[in-house]
Structure formats: C-alpha cells, structure tokens
Enzyme design. Structure first.
Site, PDB file in Angstrom:
ATOM      1  N   SER A 144      -7.120  46.141  79.246  1.00 55.06           N
ATOM      2  CA  SER A 144      -8.551  46.079  79.479  1.00 55.06           C
ATOM      3  C   SER A 144      -8.945  47.305  80.275  1.00 55.06           C
ATOM      4  CB  SER A 144      -8.868  44.801  80.272  1.00 55.06           C
ATOM      5  OG  SER A 144     -10.198  44.820  80.736  1.00 55.06           O
ATOM      6  N   ARG A 145     -10.257  47.530  80.388  1.00 53.81           N
ATOM      7  CA  ARG A 145     -10.695  48.609  81.282  1.00 53.81           C
ATOM      8  C   ARG A 145     -10.542  48.192  82.735  1.00 53.81           C
ATOM      9  NH1 ARG A 145     -16.518  48.841  79.492  1.00 53.81           N
ATOM     10  NH2 ARG A 145     -15.966  46.636  79.466  1.00 53.81           N
ATOM     11  N   LYS A 155     -13.907  45.775  62.728  1.00 52.26           N
ATOM     12  CA  LYS A 155     -15.057  46.301  61.981  1.00 52.26           C
ATOM     13  C   LYS A 155     -16.245  46.368  62.935  1.00 52.26           C
ATOM     14  CE  LYS A 155     -17.610  43.379  61.872  1.00 52.26           C
ATOM     15  NZ  LYS A 155     -18.309  42.563  62.922  1.00 52.26           N
ATOM     16  N   ASP A 193     -22.625  45.814  62.731  1.00 48.78           N
ATOM     17  CA  ASP A 193     -21.956  44.574  63.118  1.00 48.78           C
ATOM     18  C   ASP A 193     -21.952  43.535  62.007  1.00 48.78           C
ATOM     19  OD1 ASP A 193     -20.932  43.760  65.961  1.00 48.78           O
ATOM     20  OD2 ASP A 193     -21.623  41.927  65.001  1.00 48.78           O
TER      21      ASP A 193
HETATM   22  N1  NAP Z   1     -13.788  39.977  62.879  1.00 45.87           N
HETATM   23  C1  NAP Z   1     -14.785  39.271  63.363  1.00 45.87           C
HETATM   24  O1  NAP Z   1     -15.068  38.171  62.945  1.00 45.87           O
HETATM   25  C2  NAP Z   1     -15.574  39.852  64.496  1.00 45.87           C
HETATM   26  C3  NAP Z   1     -16.389  39.003  65.229  1.00 45.87           C
HETATM   27  C4  NAP Z   1     -17.059  39.529  66.313  1.00 45.87           C
HETATM   28  C5  NAP Z   1     -16.949  40.884  66.601  1.00 45.87           C
HETATM   29  N2  NAP Z   1     -16.176  41.694  65.837  1.00 45.87           N
HETATM   30  C6  NAP Z   1     -16.057  43.130  66.161  1.00 45.87           C
HETATM   31  O2  NAP Z   1     -15.197  43.219  67.286  1.00 45.87           O
HETATM   32  C7  NAP Z   1     -15.674  44.209  68.184  1.00 45.87           C
HETATM   33  C8  NAP Z   1     -15.896  43.556  69.549  1.00 45.87           C
HETATM   34  O3  NAP Z   1     -16.843  42.512  69.403  1.00 45.87           O
HETATM   35  P1  NAP Z   1     -16.920  41.306  70.480  1.00 45.87           P
HETATM   36  O4  NAP Z   1     -17.907  40.346  69.922  1.00 45.87           O
HETATM   37  O5  NAP Z   1     -15.567  40.827  70.834  1.00 45.87           O
HETATM   38  O6  NAP Z   1     -17.587  42.087  71.700  1.00 45.87           O
HETATM   39  P2  NAP Z   1     -17.515  41.684  73.233  1.00 45.87           P
HETATM   40  O7  NAP Z   1     -17.366  40.211  73.379  1.00 45.87           O
HETATM   41  O8  NAP Z   1     -18.645  42.365  73.896  1.00 45.87           O
HETATM   42  O9  NAP Z   1     -16.142  42.314  73.716  1.00 45.87           O
HETATM   43  C9  NAP Z   1     -15.860  43.689  73.620  1.00 45.87           C
HETATM   44  C10 NAP Z   1     -14.825  44.051  74.671  1.00 45.87           C
HETATM   45  O10 NAP Z   1     -14.606  45.449  74.612  1.00 45.87           O
HETATM   46  C11 NAP Z   1     -14.534  45.996  75.932  1.00 45.87           C
HETATM   47  N3  NAP Z   1     -15.696  46.867  76.118  1.00 45.87           N
HETATM   48  C12 NAP Z   1     -16.954  46.537  76.389  1.00 45.87           C
HETATM   49  N4  NAP Z   1     -17.741  47.624  76.469  1.00 45.87           N
HETATM   50  C13 NAP Z   1     -16.948  48.656  76.228  1.00 45.87           C
HETATM   51  C14 NAP Z   1     -17.172  50.044  76.160  1.00 45.87           C
HETATM   52  N5  NAP Z   1     -18.376  50.574  76.365  1.00 45.87           N
HETATM   53  N6  NAP Z   1     -16.131  50.834  75.896  1.00 45.87           N
HETATM   54  C15 NAP Z   1     -14.923  50.309  75.694  1.00 45.87           C
HETATM   55  N7  NAP Z   1     -14.644  48.990  75.752  1.00 45.87           N
HETATM   56  C16 NAP Z   1     -15.663  48.185  75.999  1.00 45.87           C
HETATM   57  C17 NAP Z   1     -14.597  44.834  76.892  1.00 45.87           C
HETATM   58  O11 NAP Z   1     -13.257  44.465  77.173  1.00 45.87           O
HETATM   59  P3  NAP Z   1     -12.574  44.949  78.547  1.00 45.87           P
HETATM   60  O12 NAP Z   1     -13.555  44.581  79.624  1.00 45.87           O
HETATM   61  O13 NAP Z   1     -11.322  44.212  78.559  1.00 45.87           O
HETATM   62  O14 NAP Z   1     -12.374  46.435  78.461  1.00 45.87           O
HETATM   63  C18 NAP Z   1     -15.291  43.752  76.104  1.00 45.87           C
HETATM   64  O15 NAP Z   1     -14.930  42.479  76.526  1.00 45.87           O
HETATM   65  C19 NAP Z   1     -16.921  44.806  67.544  1.00 45.87           C
HETATM   66  O16 NAP Z   1     -16.573  45.983  66.872  1.00 45.87           O
HETATM   67  C20 NAP Z   1     -17.376  43.736  66.560  1.00 45.87           C
HETATM   68  O17 NAP Z   1     -18.032  44.247  65.420  1.00 45.87           O
HETATM   69  C21 NAP Z   1     -15.477  41.186  64.808  1.00 45.87           C
END
Ligand code: NAP
Length: 348
Positions: A37-38, A98, A179
């Site tokens: 994580s960050r 993605k 997204d």
């Molecule tokens: N396959 C699917 O069904 C699915 C579903 C939802 C999302 N996604 C994809 O997965 C990715 C993340 O989505 P999510 O819904 O999990 O988002 P999220 O809940 O906001 O989580 C993203 C994580 O990335 C890290 N992060 C946040 N801001 C950042 C930044 N500016 N730079 C680098 N790291 C950062 C944080 O983790 P840390 O605090 O640990 O660094 C955060 O918890 C997106 O690309 C989205 O399109 C895919």
C-alpha cells in the site's frame, strides 16, 4: 510451477483489491503472500484482515520481493502505468485492473515492457473469463445468429458520487468511460474486433470527467455497436447482439451474466444458464484461474484476454475521449481530447 500454489502479491488495498483477495483465498491452488500500500498502516490492516504474511508500506518493497509469482495491480487507472511498470521492471508477472491504463500510449509501454522481458501481463477484464460470456462468444463465432449486425450494451451506476470520489476525479482517471464504459466497448470488440470508426457524445462534469457517454462504433462490414455508460443513472446493464439470423439477449449484469437467451429465426428461444459448479455470480475466480493456468503453461499472454485486444480497446477509449473532450492531467494534446472537440451535451 506445475503442481505448486501460485503466490500472489496484491498492490493497493481498496475495494476491488479486497474482493479479488477474498476470491483468491477461496482457491486451493492460490496463495496470497504479500500486499503493498502507499501506507504501512493500510498494508498492515489489509494483511491482518486476509491473513497475508508480508505487508509493505511502499510499492518498491513488493517489487523487490522475489517470492511472488504474480502481482495484481488494483490502484485507480491513473496509477496502473506506474505500478504495473514498476513490477514488470523488477521481473514480475502482472495482472492489471481495467481500464488497463489511462490511454493507449501507456498501454503500449506496458505491453512492450512485458514482451521485452518475457513476463506475463494481462488486463483484469474478468468478463472475458466468465464461462457464460465464453459460451456466448462461441455461439456467435459458430454462426448461431448469422453475421453480427449490431451490438448494444450499457453500464450505468446511479451514484451519486461526490466530487472527491475517484470516479469524479480527473487526477485518478475519473468518469464513466474508463471505469464502466470499458465493459460495453470490450464486449462489442470481443465479438467484432476493433471498429473502423467511432462517434460519441457525452455530458461532462464541472471537473471535466464524463458523467455519461454514448458512443456509436462502426465496422467496415456494416456492423454497428451502440454503447452507453453513466455515473449519474443506473441503467439496465444489459446487452443484445443482433445478427442476420437471430439475436442473443443478455439481461442485467451482461459482463457477469447468470443467463442469456438465444433467439434463432424460426426457432423457439433457448435459454443458457450458469453452471452452479462455476461458483457464485460475480466471483473473480475465473480470471484468477486463467492467470494461473497461463503461468503454469509458461505462457506470457492469455488467449482469453489477449494484449492486442486490450490495446485495441484502449485505442477505442482514446477515440471516444477525443470525440467527447476529456483529457486527463499530464496527457499530451494528442492524447485523449483533441482540438476539434465535439461539444458536451449538457455542461454540469
Ligand atoms: N474488476 C472489477 O470488477 C473492478 C471493480 C471495481 C474497480 N475496478 C478497477 O480497479 C481499480 C481500483 O478500483 P477500486 O474500486 O478498488 O478503487 P478504490 O476502492 O478507490 O481503491 C483504490 C486503491 O488504490 C490506492 N490508491 C488510491 N489513490 C491512489 C493514487 N492516487 N495513486 C495510487 N494508488 C492510489 C489505494 O490503496 P492504498 O491506500 O493501499 O495505496 C486505494 O485503496 C480501478 O482501476 C477500477 O476500474 C475493477
């Protein structure tokens, strides 16, 4: 790696990282051995929640961990290039969420890096690994509905998403298209390949991300695809594929369907349903299984989610952004929105 568990590292600790890790833990041939994580506190909390032995407060430490077979990148799209690139540079195999990257330039850089190093790389386009979606594609490829004339697919969420949410934040690659729109576009291109032309309109937010986008993709064969995505309205999230000899309707949740209906001209409708043995609806296990199958087979690309297909989808997303006028911070003028922008339908 033939009979051993595949050892996974998880990069980021957000919503989909937790969902994927929970599904990995259910697989007898997968092991989650590290998380990064960050922040150390977030890595520690995630590790404790899922019983992961190693927790890192920065990405570098994960990249330098030699006891990992594949890293799953689950940051916002804006960080995919940096995170996946760091891991590939360090010699890791990577499964990257993605939308694969912000734009096709970043995607090409990652693909070139993986191919140069002989490392495995795959976009986490779990829809392509879904058994019923694979069945649908096989039927279409076998000519069950004749020549494909039109694909319709939509994915919209009602929200509301506050301005600080990543879906509204340009710095995190926000907006509906990358997204959610990536699913209808990927669905159309699964069946028809890369379109020859793209038109699109959108409503943009005050922050400059797309609140909803409608795009019309066209192919030289005469086929069309109508795709729509939204973060301001919950759509049916359905898909329909019409051919010269029939139609396939996929109801709610077309990218992880539990059933679809095949209408062949002159025949009774045929319903295809998910096999209960394939696990709960929405499980990410099929995507994980495809990665592990490919790794055990010594493959560097997945035939189900080929990198050339990912690149083609990224080019289409770029073209749509060009038409609707969305450019992300740091992008060059030729990336995303061009100078000849179509006006947004309703500035918000
Ligand atoms: N396959 C699917 O069904 C699915 C579903 C939802 C999302 N996604 C994809 O997965 C990715 C993340 O989505 P999510 O819904 O999990 O988002 P999220 O809940 O906001 O989580 C993203 C994580 O990335 C890290 N992060 C946040 N801001 C950042 C930044 N500016 N730079 C680098 N790291 C950062 C944080 O983790 P840390 O605090 O640990 O660094 C955060 O918890 C997106 O690309 C989205 O399109 C895919």
């Amino acid at each position: 790696m033939a009979e051993q568990s595949v050892r996974w590292g998880i990069l980021a600790t957000g919503g989909i990282a937790a969902a994927f890790t929970a599904d990995l833990i259910d697989l007898s041939d997968a092991e989650v051995v590290a998380v990064a994580s960050r922040s150390q506190a977030s890595a520690d909390a995630f590790a404790e929640r899922f019983g992961i032995p190693r927790a890192y407060g920065d990405w570098d430490a994960l990249a330098q961990d030699g006891d990992i077979d594949v890293v799953y990148v689950a940051t916002p799209h804006s960080a995919h290039r940096a995170a996946a690139g760091l891991c590939l540079e360090a010699g890791h195999n990577v499964l990257c969420e993605k939308a694969f990257t912000l734009n096709s330039r970043e995607a090409e850089e990652l693909v070139a890096l993986a191919r140069a190093r002989g490392s495995f790389l795959m976009e986490a386009m779990w829809m392509y690994c879904n058994p019923l979606v694979r069945r649908l594609k096989a039927l279409v490829d076998d000519g069950a509905i004749g020549e494909v004339r039109h694909v319709q697919a939509d994915f919209g969420l009602a929200g509301p998403f506050p301005p600080a949410h990543r879906l509204r934040d340009p710095a995190q690659g926000g907006g509906a298209l990358l997204d959610l729109g990536v699913y209808p576009v990927s669905f159309a291109q699964l069946l028809l390949g890369e379109p020859s032309d793209v038109t699109a309109r959108a409503a943009l937010s005050a922050e400059g991300v797309d609140l909803q986008t409608g795009a019309l993709l066209s192919w030289d064969s005469g086929a069309l695809a109508s795709v729509h995505c939204s973060i301001v309205g919950g759509t049916a999230t359905s898909a329909s594929v019409t051919g010269s000899g029939g139609r396939i309707d996929v109801p709610n949740g077309f990218f992880f369907p539990d059933r679809f209906v095949l209408h062949r001209d002159g025949r009774d409708p045929e319903e295809f349903t998910a096999d209960p043995a394939d696990g709960p609806r929405g499980s990410l296990r099929h995507e994980a299984a495809e990665v592990m199958r490919a790794l055990r087979a010594g493959e560097t690309e997945s035939a189900l989610v080929p990198l050339d297909g990912t690149l083609a989808v990224m080019r289409t997303l770029d073209a749509i952004r060009d038409r609707i006028g969305v450019r992300y911070p740091g992008e060059a003028p030729e990336e995303g929105a061009g100078d000849d922008l179509a006006p947004a339908l309703t500035p918000a």
